[in-house]
Write an enzyme that holds these catalytic residues in place. Structure first.
Site, PDB file in Angstrom:
ATOM      1  N   HIS A  69       0.861  -1.191   0.000  1.00  0.00           N
ATOM      2  CA  HIS A  69       0.000   0.000   0.000  1.00  0.00           C
ATOM      3  C   HIS A  69       0.891   1.233   0.000  1.00  0.00           C
ATOM      4  O   HIS A  69       1.693   1.412   0.903  1.00  0.00           O
ATOM      5  CB  HIS A  69      -0.923   0.013   1.229  1.00  0.00           C
ATOM      6  CG  HIS A  69      -2.122  -0.859   1.079  1.00  0.00           C
ATOM      7  ND1 HIS A  69      -3.288  -0.652   1.780  1.00  0.00           N
ATOM      8  CD2 HIS A  69      -2.348  -1.937   0.288  1.00  0.00           C
ATOM      9  CE1 HIS A  69      -4.186  -1.566   1.425  1.00  0.00           C
ATOM     10  NE2 HIS A  69      -3.627  -2.361   0.531  1.00  0.00           N
ATOM     11  N   TYR A 107      -9.583   5.430   6.872  1.00  0.00           N
ATOM     12  CA  TYR A 107      -9.814   5.783   8.279  1.00  0.00           C
ATOM     13  C   TYR A 107     -10.835   6.922   8.283  1.00  0.00           C
ATOM     14  O   TYR A 107     -10.572   7.985   7.727  1.00  0.00           O
ATOM     15  CB  TYR A 107      -8.532   6.274   8.930  1.00  0.00           C
ATOM     16  CG  TYR A 107      -7.496   5.206   9.196  1.00  0.00           C
ATOM     17  CD1 TYR A 107      -6.602   4.807   8.202  1.00  0.00           C
ATOM     18  CD2 TYR A 107      -7.383   4.618  10.450  1.00  0.00           C
ATOM     19  CE1 TYR A 107      -5.632   3.837   8.449  1.00  0.00           C
ATOM     20  CE2 TYR A 107      -6.407   3.653  10.708  1.00  0.00           C
ATOM     21  CZ  TYR A 107      -5.542   3.272   9.699  1.00  0.00           C
ATOM     22  OH  TYR A 107      -4.576   2.317   9.952  1.00  0.00           O
ATOM     23  N   PRO A 118      -5.231   0.586  18.287  1.00  0.00           N
ATOM     24  CA  PRO A 118      -4.904   0.066  16.952  1.00  0.00           C
ATOM     25  C   PRO A 118      -4.986   1.111  15.832  1.00  0.00           C
ATOM     26  O   PRO A 118      -4.670   0.829  14.694  1.00  0.00           O
ATOM     27  CB  PRO A 118      -5.945  -1.035  16.744  1.00  0.00           C
ATOM     28  CG  PRO A 118      -7.075  -0.662  17.638  1.00  0.00           C
ATOM     29  CD  PRO A 118      -6.485   0.041  18.807  1.00  0.00           C
ATOM     30  N   LYS A 164       0.195  -0.127  14.943  1.00  0.00           N
ATOM     31  CA  LYS A 164       1.583  -0.176  15.403  1.00  0.00           C
ATOM     32  C   LYS A 164       1.941  -1.376  16.283  1.00  0.00           C
ATOM     33  O   LYS A 164       3.123  -1.670  16.467  1.00  0.00           O
ATOM     34  CB  LYS A 164       1.903   1.100  16.177  1.00  0.00           C
ATOM     35  CG  LYS A 164       1.977   2.324  15.282  1.00  0.00           C
ATOM     36  CD  LYS A 164       3.076   2.165  14.242  1.00  0.00           C
ATOM     37  CE  LYS A 164       3.095   3.320  13.263  1.00  0.00           C
ATOM     38  NZ  LYS A 164       3.955   3.015  12.107  1.00  0.00           N
ATOM     39  N   TYR A 172       3.350   6.822  10.114  1.00  0.00           N
ATOM     40  CA  TYR A 172       2.534   5.643   9.786  1.00  0.00           C
ATOM     41  C   TYR A 172       3.393   4.542   9.145  1.00  0.00           C
ATOM     42  O   TYR A 172       3.238   3.363   9.456  1.00  0.00           O
ATOM     43  CB  TYR A 172       1.380   6.022   8.843  1.00  0.00           C
ATOM     44  CG  TYR A 172       0.327   4.951   8.686  1.00  0.00           C
ATOM     45  CD1 TYR A 172       0.487   3.914   7.758  1.00  0.00           C
ATOM     46  CD2 TYR A 172      -0.820   4.952   9.469  1.00  0.00           C
ATOM     47  CE1 TYR A 172      -0.467   2.917   7.616  1.00  0.00           C
ATOM     48  CE2 TYR A 172      -1.782   3.958   9.324  1.00  0.00           C
ATOM     49  CZ  TYR A 172      -1.603   2.950   8.405  1.00  0.00           C
ATOM     50  OH  TYR A 172      -2.551   1.949   8.270  1.00  0.00           O
TER      51      TYR A 172
HETATM   52  C1  PHB Z   1      -6.871  -4.313  10.443  1.00  0.00           C
HETATM   53  O1  PHB Z   1      -6.810  -4.604   9.233  1.00  0.00           O
HETATM   54  O2  PHB Z   1      -7.344  -5.083  11.302  1.00  0.00           O
HETATM   55  C2  PHB Z   1      -6.352  -2.954  10.876  1.00  0.00           C
HETATM   56  C3  PHB Z   1      -5.722  -2.126   9.952  1.00  0.00           C
HETATM   57  C4  PHB Z   1      -5.233  -0.888  10.361  1.00  0.00           C
HETATM   58  C5  PHB Z   1      -5.409  -0.483  11.673  1.00  0.00           C
HETATM   59  C6  PHB Z   1      -6.040  -1.322  12.602  1.00  0.00           C
HETATM   60  C7  PHB Z   1      -6.529  -2.558  12.200  1.00  0.00           C
HETATM   61  O3  PHB Z   1      -4.943   0.739  12.064  1.00  0.00           O
END
Ligand code: PHB
Ligand code: APR
Length: 392
Positions: free
Chosen positions: A72, A200, A292, A296, A384
């Site tokens: 990505h 997000y 989450p 990280k 990130y």
């Molecule tokens: C996930 O794919 O479970 C996931 C991806 C990014 C995040 C948290 C969880 O920041």
């Protein structure tokens, strides 16, 4: 039984450390309280920083990751429907790899089986003894028998609820913690992801995240109150709420279906200081927890055991304790940098009723600053994809 390093926990931290020590010719035994199948049943995020991919490649567990992982080059932010792409490659020439933590764990387990590294699964009543001396021991029970491992060092890779940190006298630990008033209700569905990259989303109804495990399996989350129960959320209720928080075009494109997994995870920020106690070294979730939002947790675990493996290798190869003595300070420097970023992403994207209209205006101002400033976007991209301090 005797070994050089006893590792408590066969999660990503413990298994990665085991593999790193194998590569350095250092003998290690892993003691895990659950079965291998149970460990593999855990659904966890899988966004790997480039540094994590490089470390996993260096220990030869990257074949499947390179074949099935998805690169990505950016991520989408959505704020009450306004979309903003953070272009990692364009901003800082880096990317991330989307590859489920379960798959990382499976690859590490398979590698350990191939080399015959000793792993004790379903170990009961694990105790760590005399870690404040040079002759620490690990004691456990299995199939009704009691066993003891004499070792030089113990690596506490047993997660937030493990025995390692809890074995340290309370007076020797300083705990920093923030428990958030909400959790993430997550759903796994056998449908193609709604978008090529993660989304997000901040919305006045709450945070949402569109993620994925592969091109055919998707992972979605909505912020829920910490008191919510997963049984109160039907699939239809979940999909309706997710759509309500997404940009209308994205909501329209969403492919839903029956959930193959549905659960609520609490959110907290947590750091224990220090992380070394003579012969005991904490790593991964045993030392720290992040919300989450910044993806990280896995990357911090890999970072920590990379640091510990280097220090142990230096000790056995050069009889130098410099790396061991510097371990806690170096681990905590990375930990606090990452705690800050994960906290900031959480503050930006979630609704906090207690901060009221002023708080929401500040969140909108943060988002607008990201839209207006390449420097703000570059800062997000740098953290990130995995901040590494400049040399010198
Ligand atoms: C996930 O794919 O479970 C996931 C991806 C990014 C995040 C948290 C969880 O920041
Ligand atoms: N004795 C032996 N093993 C234990 C004990 C114990 N007393 N307590 C816990 N364990 C095991 C758990 O069963 C688990 O398999 O330690 C392992 C710890 O693994 P994780 O909790 O996954 O922690 P870590 O390896 O640090 O990886 C951190 O995993 O949980 C995610 O979000 C987290 O992505 C992050 C990553």
């Amino acid at each position: 039984m005797r070994t050089q390093v006893a590792i408590i926990g066969a999660g990503p931290a413990g298994l990665t450390l085991g593999r790193l020590l194998e590569k350095a010719g250092i003998d290690a035994v892993i003691v895990e309280r659950k079965s291998a199948d149970y460990v593999l049943s855990r659904i966890r995020a899988g966004v790997l920083e480039q540094a994590s991919v490089e470390l996993l490649s260096s220990i030869g567990v990257d074949t499947r990751m390179n074949a099935e992982g998805i690169i990505h080059e950016g991520v989408e932010l959505s704020f009450d429907g306004d979309m903003l792409r953070i272009d990692f490659e364009g901003l800082i020439g880096r990317h991330v790899m989307v590859y489920g933590q379960t798959e990382v764990t499976r690859d590490l387990m398979d590698a350990r089986i191939q080399t015959g590294g000793k792993t004790v699964y379903e170990a009961e009543d694990v105790e760590i003894l005399d870690f404040d001396t040079a002759t620490p021991r690990v004691r456990y029970r299995k199939d009704g028998e009691t066993y003891e491992i004499a070792c030089d060092f113990i690596a506490g890779c047993d997660g937030f609820h493990g025995v390692s940190r809890q074995s340290v006298p309370e007076a020797a630990l300083k705990i920093y913690e923030r428990v958030y008033p909400f959790g993430w209700l997550g759903v796994l569905v056998e449908q193609p992801p709604v978008a090529e990259e993660l989304i997000y989303a901040h919305h006045h109804r709450g945070f949402a995240l569109c993620s994925m495990r592969s091109h055919t399996r998707s992972r979605y989350y909505v912020q829920v109150d910490a008191a919510e129960k997963v049984e109160d959320w039907s699939d239809d209720t979940f999909w309706d709420e997710l759509r309500a928080r997404l940009n209308p075009e994205v909501a329209e494109a969403l492919k839903t279906g029956p959930s193959i997994e549905k659960s609520i995870a609490p959110l907290r920020s947590f750091v224990a200081e220090p992380v070394r106690f003579n012969s005991l070294f904490l790593a991964g979730d045993a030392a720290h927890i992040v919300p989450p939002t910044g993806a990280k947790g896995l990357n911090m675990a890999i970072h920590d055991v990379g640091l510990l493996a280097s220090a142990l290798t230096e000790y056995y190869a050069e009889k130098s304790e410099a790396g061991l003595d510097a371990y806690s300070e170096k681990l905590l420097a990375n930990t606090w940098r990452t705690e800050r970023f994960s906290w900031w992403m959480t503050q930006l994207l979630h609704t906090f009723p207690e901060t009221g209209p002023f708080g929401r205006k500040i969140q909108r101002a943060d988002f607008d600053y990201l839209k207006a400033s390449i420097h703000a976007r570059r800062t997000l991209a740098e953290n990130y994809t995995g901040f590494r301090p400049e040399a010198g």
